[in-house]
Structures are given as structure tokens and as C-alpha cells.
Write an enzyme that holds these catalytic residues in place. Structure first.
Site, short mmCIF file in Angstrom:
data_model
loop_
_atom_site.label_atom_id
_atom_site.label_comp_id
_atom_site.label_asym_id
_atom_site.label_seq_id
_atom_site.Cartn_x
_atom_site.Cartn_y
_atom_site.Cartn_z
N ALA A 148 70.47 23.37 -77.34
CA ALA A 148 69.71 22.20 -76.29
C ALA A 148 69.64 20.78 -77.41
O ALA A 148 69.44 21.12 -78.58
CB ALA A 148 68.64 22.66 -76.05
N HIS A 172 71.51 13.45 -70.08
CA HIS A 172 71.15 14.67 -70.83
C HIS A 172 72.01 15.91 -70.63
O HIS A 172 71.62 16.98 -70.15
CB HIS A 172 69.90 14.96 -70.32
N PRO A 173 73.34 15.85 -71.18
CA PRO A 173 74.39 16.90 -70.58
C PRO A 173 73.97 18.37 -71.40
O PRO A 173 74.45 19.29 -71.15
CB PRO A 173 75.54 16.46 -71.06
N LYS A 174 73.20 18.29 -72.42
CA LYS A 174 72.85 19.53 -73.25
C LYS A 174 71.38 20.13 -72.79
O LYS A 174 70.90 20.63 -73.86
CB LYS A 174 72.93 19.27 -74.59
N ASN A 175 70.85 19.83 -71.72
CA ASN A 175 69.58 20.18 -71.42
C ASN A 175 69.54 21.33 -70.32
O ASN A 175 70.17 21.25 -69.51
CB ASN A 175 68.81 18.82 -70.87
#
Ligand SMILES: [Zn+2]
Lengths: 329, 333
Positions: A8, A119-122
């Protein structure tokens, strides 16, 4: 535990351009008494962080506590998400509000698409998207959407997970191998794409049909020849052949030996040849020097892959212990 | 071949010793700096943040510098009616923060200050029909949560309360991949963090025989890059937290000696900030409490700083002596 943050991104960036009015200055909010953050184990000290952050979250705490179900609360969650998209309580609350207010979920899909782009890694944003897809029972935009995310980061774990869920839930397998092929042509080291190929294969044809296995072995070999040091393509080859004899697979040993004589010293190649030798040793029909050849390859690996020398020493030792003549071990 | 490996290079001037007292100062001052934007931004994971700080301080033998009473009070006040804990006061209950809360209370020997039966009820209620666990009532399934569930129950000595332990095991095993690793759900790509959770789950439930230790061990030691650091997946950069997850997994399956521990030690030491204390993900990056715990815990597992760092348990990432006191001994191959 130790894994909250697996893959994340930490937090989100504060956007200074948001010159919005404070909630404390808005007449439509003056019936709410904001609740400041409880600072936990230490005494409250001066709060010097962004005033806007404080303003939004103080009001959010208040509406959460009152369990208010209103349009203004829904708008407030948007502001809170903008400031901290990783706050899972905000997303929970937003879903409660969407249902309570019977909001247009198509609108929500457009909104969450934008948020995921930022926020592509949330974890939370992807989970939210999945919830909306489930409520709408409509996966029609999901493959395109995940592709657009993977275009920017072809190994985004969350995007791949979402895509796998969509493929499996709505049975959308048809174009997936072509898509994976396209990604592998762009980057043959993309481990996520190799994993996806395996995922598609095992969910569709499986690996029991001879012609399927033949095709996949050829496919992997083709990529291995382009980059013999690529862990992922070798790994895929092993996966495809997991339930078969690799020593008797037509042409495989020859292919490996050809590469070796072309001076390829990739640890994955050498290790694969060792595995073939090991299988021959187990079958008890093998040329006398098989063990010697295998341990010699281990010696090469101890040299060329010195950082893992303990591993290769272990392989050499266990081969010798299992197949060596008594006294030799 | 010929493609440059994604890695970092350690500068000759990189730190080569442990800045013991700087780390102590870093953690104590981090938890008192309430006015930091960063501190406020992380409220949503406060409970885990506290666990990172407390576990690190205990490993450094400096737990007495933390305000025990206040921390216990805060932790207790985050428990909800349903038994689960939120990340902070007023935050929804979640399995991740429930485990962190139980870890904190276990370290302080204060598990008697909460209603344990309620916690057990909450955790067991999260198991699904297929054996998997969700993280909260919103239903996200993830092998992290399988681990959190059994780890929490194990610390409470109530592992027997899992509704269907065999199904729980089979679900985790169904996430095993062709490369020996594990992913977040069946078919998901192998990932060091998820491997740690799955191997940890199998250790806590005494089921490590499901692991193909040689194949997984090789995949894990392939994570070591020329810099000495370990990455989480092929073609990713090395990182202190992934180094911990890989290292701990290797320790649990008894293959830790397969990596070059000297090089890994050098990498972890290079991630320290020689001014502020603390560890970053990679040399030169900003330090944070998360990577600080994993830096310290990693050095502990590597065993070459035993004069200043206590032995860590690879499954729970807590000092071994705590687990001995509770009487919990997860399986190690
Ligand atoms: Zn990290």
C-alpha cells in the site's frame, strides 16, 4: 500485525489547491459541534497540521457519532477521502450513506474511478469499487478500467486482484490470453502477467490436455530464449510441467543443452537441467555420470550465483546424499 | 540478459553500525509529536503504529520509556461492543487493529484488562463459508486476515475457538502457487507479504507440512538482490519491510541460511538515518515507524546484534520472551 501496509502507498498527498471554505464557517453546518481527534496515550498538544484537515475530520467525527444520513455528510466524506483516501472508516460510512440515500451508483463508479487513478495502491478504494460493481452487477467497464491502471503500473497488485475477481465472477475469459500476451511482448519479465497466464489457463482449459501443455511449453521456451535470466518465464515453465516428467518431455532436455552449449549460464537454466538429472536419478535408468554432471552444475552455480551459494551447496549435498554411492556422501 | 537489475547501490559512506540510542529517541519522540501532519495522517492505523513502536522498543530493551498506563487505557478504549478493536477511538473495528491491540496488551501482560471472550467472538465471527476470513463486516477476503485471526486467537490461547480450522487451513493452502509462494486469494500472484501471512498461519496452526519448503525457500532467496536487500516480487526494488517478510518466512521454514546474511545486514544498516534515527524502506528515503520495527526485527533474526537487540519471534514479530511467558510456541520447521 506486520502486514497492514503490504503493497500500500502510505497516506495521500495533501492538495494545496483546495481553497475551499472551512466547515466551521459554513452556515449549513452550524448545528454540528465538531469533535477533535482523541490523541491517545499522550496529552493533547498544539495541533499544527493543516487547518483544513482538522476542520474536515472534526466534522466527520461528529456526523459519524450522530450517525447522520444526509447529502451533506456524503459530500463531507468526499472531502475526507481527498485528504486521506486510506481512512477505512470514511469509506465504510460512505457506503452506508450511498445505500441510505439511494444514490445513483453509476455516478459513484465515475467517482471511484477518478479516486483510484489518484491512489492506485490503496486497499480501500479498490474494495469500494468492488462493492459498487457487486451492487450494480455490471462488470462491463472493469477490464478497460484495470487495463488503464496497469498501463501505468503493469504490476499493480490491487488492479490484478480486482481483474481476477471480475474475470472469475462474470466469466469474462475470452480475450484475456491475448491481453496477457500483449503485456508480455511489452515486458517479458512481468511476473504478474505470467501469473495471469497461469490463472487463465487453470480456470479454463487446465493443464491435463497434451496439446495445451505442448503449446504452453513452447510459449515459455520462446520467451526463455529471448531472456534466459528471466525468473518468471522459467517459473511458468515449471508450473505448466508440475505434474509431468520433465526428463521425458520431448525435446526439452535438448533445448536446455543447446542453450548451455551456447554458453548460457543462467541459474534458472542450470537449475532446470539439474532437476532433469534428478528425475533421471530417481527413475534409476540413467547414464552412470548423471550424478556427476548434476553436481558439476551445482559447482558452476556456486560460482555464478554466489549470493545463493548456501542454497546450491544444499542442492549438491542432498543429491549426493540421495544418489551417491555409499561412502561418497 | 543485459537488462539492468532493478536494485539500489549502497554508498561507501552508508551506516555500518546500529544507531541504538538514535532509534530509541526516534520512537519516543515520534509518539509524542502529535502536531506532525504525518502523525495525524496516520490516525487510521494508530493501533498498528503503536504496536510498531512498542514492539521495536521492547526488542531494544527500552520498553520502560513508553507510557504503559496511557497506552493500555487507549488500547482498551478502542474496543467496540462487538469485541473488535478500531485503529483509534471512534474508528470502526477491524481485524488488523484487533491483532495489533492484542499484541500490545500481550507485550504489557495486560490481556486481563479486556473482555477476551468478546474478542474471540468477534474474530471467529469473521470466518466465511469457504474457510477464509474477512477483515471486517464489509467483507474483504485476504490471506492477511486468515493470519490475523489465528494469530490473535493464539495469543489469547483460544485457537480452539475457530469455527472450522480445517477449512481455514484448506483455504490458505488453496492460495499456494506453482512457484511455491502464496497470494492474497486463490490464483493471485505470489507476494512476500502474503507469503509471510500464509506461512505464519500454517505455523500458528501447526500445518507447515503443506509448504513445499525447498521450492518456496528458493523463491524467497531469489528475492535477494546484489545490494543485499530483498524485494517482495520479481523485478521490484529491495525494501526493509519486504526483507523482514522474506527473512521471517525463511526462518519459519528453516531456510534462513540460504541467503547472504552479511549482505542483507549491510543493506538494513544502510537504511538507517544517522541524524534522526529510524529506518527507511531504502537507503536515503524518509524513515518511518513501520520500517523501523522491521529493520530492528530483521537485524534480530539475522542474529548478529544480540548484545543490543532481543531475539524476535518470526511469526508474531514480537520478542520471544513474551511468547514464552504466554506459553505460545508456533511451529518452526
Ligand atoms: Zn517497505
Amino acid at each position: 500485525m506486520a502486514a497492514q501496509e503490504i503493497d500500500a502507498d502510505s497516506g495521500s498527498e495533501f492538495d494545496d489547491d483546495l481553497a475551499l471554505q472551512f466547515y466551521r464557517d459554513r452556515p449549513e453546518w452550524n448545528d454540528i459541534i465538531p469533535i477533535p481527534q482523541d490523541d491517545g496515550p499522550n496529552p493533547v498538544v498544539r495541533i499544527a497540521y493543516s487547518e483544513r484537515f482538522q476542520d474536515v475530520f472534526d466534522y466527520l467525527r461528529a456526523v459519524l457519532k450522530a450517525d447522520e444520513r444526509s447529502e451533506r455528510a456524503l459530500d463531507l466524506t468526499k472531502d475526507a477521502v481527498e485528504l486521506n483516501a486510506a481512512n477505512y472508516t470514511v469509506w465504510h460510512y460512505r457506503r452506508v450513506l450511498l445505500q441510505a440515500l439511494k444514490k445513483d451508483l453509476r455516478e459513484e463508479m465515475r467517482y471511484i474511478s477518478e479516486i483510484i487513478q489518484d491512489h492506485p495502491k490503496n486497499y480501500q478504494v479498490w474494495h469500494h469499487r468492488r462493492a459498487i460493481v457487486e451492487w450494480l452487477k455490471d462488470p462491463s467497464n472493469e477490464l478497460n478500467f484495470t487495463e488503464s491502471i496497469l498501463e501505468k503500473d503493469s504490476k499493480n497488485y490491487h488492479a490484478w486482484s480486482h481483474r481476477q475477481w471480475v474475470l472469475q465472477t462474470f466469466k469474462l475469459w475470452d480475450g484475456e490470453l491475448d491481453y496477457v500476451h500483449k503485456l508480455l511482448l511489452e515486458d517479458l519479465r512481468n511476473n504478474s502477467a505470467w501469473n495471469q497466464r497461469y490463472f487463465v489457463m487453470s480456470n479454463t482449459t487446465g493443464f491435463s490436455d497434451e496439446s495445451v501443455v505442448d503449446r504452453e511449453v513452447k510459449y515459455a521456451i520462446e520467451f526463455i530464449k529471448k531472456a534466459p535470466n528471466n525468473e518468471s518465464s522459467w517459473s511458468y515453465l515449471r508450473g505448466v510441467l508440475a505434474l509431468r516428467d520433465i526428463s521425458s518431455f520431448p525435446g526439452l532436455m535438448q533445448t536446455c543443452q543447446d542453450m548451455y552449449s551456447e554458453n548460457v549460464r543462467s541459474p534458472f537454466l542450470l537449475s532446470f537441467i539439474i532437476d532433469i538429472y534428478e528425475e533421471q536419478l530417481e527413475s534409476k535408468t540413467f547414464p552412470e555420470d548423471t550424478l556427476l554432471k548434476a553436481t558439476q552444475l551445482c559447482d558452476v552455480l556456486i560460482q555464478v550465483d554466489a549470493i545463493r551459494l548456501k542454497y546450491w551447496e544444499y542442492i549438491k549435498r542432498s543429491l549426493t546424499l540421495r544418489f551417491g554411492k555409499q561412502g561418497e556422501a | 540478459m543485459g537488462t539492468p537489475i532493478k536494485d539500489v547501490t549502497l554508498k561507501p559512506t552508508a551506516p555500518k553500525e546500529v544507531f541504538f540510542y538514535k532509534h530509541v529517541t526516534y520512537i519516543t519522540s515520534y509518539s509524542s509529536k502529535k502536531d506532525d501532519y504525518e502523525y495525524v495522517m496516520t490516525e487510521y492505523l494508530r493501533m498498528s503504529g503503536m504496536y510498531w513502536g512498542i514492539a521495536a522498543m521492547d526488542l531494544l530493551g527500552q520498553l520502560n520509556r513508553m507510557n504503559k498506563q496511557k497506552i493500555i487505557e487507549f488500547t482498551v478504549s478502542c474496543q467496540h461492543e462487538c469485541g473488535g478493536f478500531g485503529a483509534s477511538i471512534g474508528h470502526d473495528p477491524h481485524l488488523l487493529y484487533t491483532l495489533s491491540a492484542i499484541q500490545i496488551l500481550a507485550i504489557y501482560d495486560a490481556l486481563d484488562s479486556i473482555d477476551v471472550d468478546k474478542v474471540v467472538e468477534y474474530v471467529t465471527g469473521l470466518q466465511q463459508e469457504d474457510g477464509s476470513f474477512v477483515g471486517d463486516k464489509w467483507g474483504e477476503v485476504d490471506t492477511r486476515f486468515s493470519f490475523c485471526a489465528v494469530a490473535t486467537l493464539s495469543l489469547l490461547k483460544r485457537l480452539d475457538a475457530v469455527p472450522d480450522i480445517e477449512k481455514a487451513v484448506q483455504y490458505v493452502v488453496s492460495c499456494m502457487n506453482f512457484d511455491g509462494g502464496f497470494g492474497v486469494r486463490p490464483g493471485s500472484e505470489s507476494h512476500s507479504g502474503q507469503i509471510y501471512c500464509c506461512v505464519g498461519f500454517l505455523s500458528v496452526t501447526n500445518n507447515l507440512h503443506y509448504v513445499n519448503a525447498d521450492l518456496l525457500g528458493w523463491w524467497l532467496c531469489e528475492r535477494q538482490l546484489p545490494s543485499g536487500g530483498l524485494n517482495g516480487r520479481p523485478e521490484k526494488l529491495p525494501d526493509v519491510c519486504y526483507s523482514w517478510w522474506v527473512l521471517a518466512s525463511l526462518k519459519i521454514i528453516n531456510r534462513l541460511h540460504w541467503i547472504d546474511s552479511k549482505k542483507l545486514t549491510a543493506f538494513i544498516l544502510a537504511c538507517q538515518d544517522d541524524e534522526t534515527g529510524g529506518f527507511a524502506d531504502r537507503p536515503g528515503d524518509m524513515v518511518d515507524p513501520f520500517h523501523t520495527l522491521f529493520g530492528i526485527a530483521g537485524l534480530s533474526l539475522l542474529g548478529n546484534h544480540s548484545d543490543s537487540i532481543k531475539p524476535v519471534n518470526p511469526v508474531f514479530c514480537m520478542p520471544e520472551n513474551i511468547l514464552t511467558r504466554i506459553g505460545v510456541a508456533p511451529q518452526i520447521l
